[in-house]
Design an enzyme around this catalytic site. Structure first.
Site, PDB file in Angstrom:
ATOM      1  N   HIS A 189      40.131  49.225  49.808  1.00 57.57           N
ATOM      2  CA  HIS A 189      39.316  48.117  49.821  1.00 57.57           C
ATOM      3  C   HIS A 189      39.203  47.583  51.320  1.00 57.57           C
ATOM      4  O   HIS A 189      40.056  46.959  51.787  1.00 57.57           O
ATOM      5  CB  HIS A 189      40.063  46.890  48.966  1.00 57.57           C
ATOM      6  CG  HIS A 189      39.125  45.578  48.898  1.00 57.57           C
ATOM      7  ND1 HIS A 189      39.194  44.873  47.573  1.00 57.57           N
ATOM      8  CD2 HIS A 189      38.478  44.885  49.634  1.00 57.57           C
ATOM      9  CE1 HIS A 189      38.455  43.812  47.824  1.00 57.57           C
ATOM     10  NE2 HIS A 189      37.924  43.962  49.000  1.00 57.57           N
ATOM     11  N   CYS A 195      32.805  43.351  51.431  1.00 50.80           N
ATOM     12  CA  CYS A 195      33.900  44.389  51.316  1.00 50.80           C
ATOM     13  C   CYS A 195      33.495  45.598  50.486  1.00 50.80           C
ATOM     14  O   CYS A 195      32.527  45.580  49.554  1.00 50.80           O
ATOM     15  CB  CYS A 195      35.088  44.140  50.866  1.00 50.80           C
ATOM     16  SG  CYS A 195      36.000  42.534  51.798  1.00 50.80           S
ATOM     17  N   THR A 234      40.612  47.080  42.061  1.00 48.89           N
ATOM     18  CA  THR A 234      40.423  46.208  43.158  1.00 48.89           C
ATOM     19  C   THR A 234      39.510  45.102  42.718  1.00 48.89           C
ATOM     20  O   THR A 234      38.397  45.480  42.326  1.00 48.89           O
ATOM     21  CB  THR A 234      40.232  46.972  44.436  1.00 48.89           C
ATOM     22  OG1 THR A 234      40.364  46.012  45.363  1.00 48.89           O
ATOM     23  CG2 THR A 234      38.637  47.408  44.621  1.00 48.89           C
TER      24      THR A 234
END
Lengths: 290, 175
Positions: B59, B42, B36
């Protein structure tokens, strides 16, 4: 250290503003929507025609069991939505391949541009700001200076900026230390060379550092600045610059932006962006490299 | 058993399963790499069972789904409180056992000078710790905070997790 004018003179293949964007921008800034002129723009561009057909026949705007042709689609969507589709499509061509100098994967700068446009539009609606469409346009074009930095410095950009990176300084301060100017300044200059109205140039120029005091203060700049931060929280176009930006306190207080509204804007911006990407059936690689 | 990899919106490009923002991938293919990109505020949560060689990567973007219940129903991986349970349940369905899981988190960065008004990254970290504490889950490693962007890479052959920042990689697990 090169100055902005020298760089803008030197860079080959400077991004050109498509004529359709110039015409739509004229309509937005003058507040007049000429549906027949938009129809002319659309009919000369196959990709635009396809985008409009998809949008008019989408779950959001379509009607079950009925397919609208191009002429019907243009009438059904109306001038404001058509102008946005024109801007989205044309800006895509400019942004989609750029951003490698900032550590962005292909398509990431475009996602950030569109995310900024959608977030600015969302904030403008919440605050019933009169120039909602200008917010969309400025949100879309705010990082156009990254295109120039990308073209001029290319793969050398990272080594040049790395020497001047300070974790407590904003990224635009680090850029100014490294190059003598930042991407927002050079973006504002480029917009001026394109002949865009001064208010749009100013919004691009100050979107990271919006002036707090009159006469320079402009709510348009504030909204695009807040939209830029919303994009960071939504994970859009995060490259080597990370989250090294500040939300100006006067923008936070002036817009009355609180945690709940900010998080709602983040989720709505991301969902709307995802909807548009699905409808565009765009083969963008959706993530960014660090 | 669900097919592998089980993903929601992830894309597979040249042997790499790419997990987007608000996305999960679950995998039992030992030849796969799950990645990711560009975590800011995040958080990326990686889990891996070295015996079953089953793992996954989430994620998530925001801490609590109550901010937008409708969107949480459509995209549960957007929020910590809906995405994390989905990640663990998915791994269990592929044969992972809770007591063997190696759990790693990265991301949760902040914009500068937030002054406590928003603290999206910090709230993401707090929610994650709360969820783990309630469910007796220990983090094997984490790399969170600051203002930097992070890319997380999970290698399914042995569970190695690396984090990349500004082109430089370092191993988070094994330590």
């Amino acid at each position: 250290m090169a100055d902005i004018d020298q760089i803008l003179d030197k860079v080959d293949r400077l991004p050109a503003l498509p004529s359709s964007v110039v015409r739509v921008t004229d309509m937005l800034t003058s507040g007049t929507t000429d549906l027949s002129e938009i129809e002319q723009i659309v009919r000369h561009d196959e990709a635009l025609s396809m985008a409009i057909l998809r949008q008019a026949n989408s779950a959001r705007y379509g009607r079950p069991g009925r397919m609208f042709d191009l002429k019907q689609s243009i009438v059904r969507l109306g001038g404001k939505i058509l102008m946005k589709i024109v801007l989205e499509q044309q800006a895509s061509a400019m942004f989609v391949r750029a951003g490698a100098a900032y550590g962005l994967r292909r398509g990431a700068l475009w996602r950030g541009a569109l995310g900024g446009a959608l977030a600015a539009d969302q904030i403008a609606r919440t605050h019933d700001f009169a120039d909602k469409d200008l917010c969309f346009l400025c949100g879309l074009l705010r990082d156009v200076g990254k295109l120039v930095m990308d073209m001029h410095f290319g793969s050398e950009y990272l080594s040049l900026i790395s020497k001047h990176m300070q974790p407590e300084h904003t990224f635009v301060e680090c850029e100014r230390a490294a190059f003598g100017f930042d991407h927002a300044q050079i973006g504002g200059e480029l917009a001026g060379r394109w002949g865009l109205p001064e208010r749009i140039c100013k919004t691009i120029r100050f979107h990271h550092e919006p002036p707090a005091e009159a006469p320079e203060h402009d709510l348009l700049v504030d909204i695009v600045h807040a939209a830029d931060i919303i994009c960071l929280w939504a994970g859009l176009a995060i490259g080597y610059d990370g989250l090294q930006y500040k939300l100006a306190p006067h923008v936070r207080d002036g817009l009355g932006l609180d945690r709940r509204e900010a998080e709602l804007d983040v989720s709505l911006t991301w969902c709307r962006l995802h909807e548009i990407e699905e409808s565009m059936e765009n083969a963008l690689v959706q993530e960014h490299d660090s | 058993m669900p097919p592998s990899p089980t993903t929601y919106r992830s894309t597979e490009v040249a042997g790499r399963i790419v997990v987007g923002v608000a996305d999960i991938a679950l995998c039992d293919d030992p030849s796969a790499i799950v990645v990711t990109y560009a975590l800011g505020s995040c958080i990326g949560v990686s889990i891996y069972d070295p015996v079953a060689r089953v793992g996954g990567l989430l994620h998530f973007m925001l801490p609590e789904s109550k901010i937008n219940v409708e969107k949480a129903g459509q995209t549960p991986a957007m929020f910590a409180d809906t995405g994390v349970p989905l990640l663990f349940k998915g791994a269990y369905e592929l044969g992972a056992k809770k007591e063997r899981l190696i759990v790693i988190a990265a991301g949760g960065a902040e914009v500068l000078a937030d002054d406590g008004h928003f603290k999206v990254g910090s709230r993401n970290r707090t929610m994650l710790r709360k969820l783990f504490w309630k469910n007796n889950i220990l983090l094997s490693a984490d790399d969170t905070g600051g203002s930097i962007s992070r890319t997380v890479i999970l290698r399914m052959s042995d569970g190695e997790v690396t984090v990349r920042t500004k082109g430089k990689e370092r191993t988070l697990w094994p330590t």
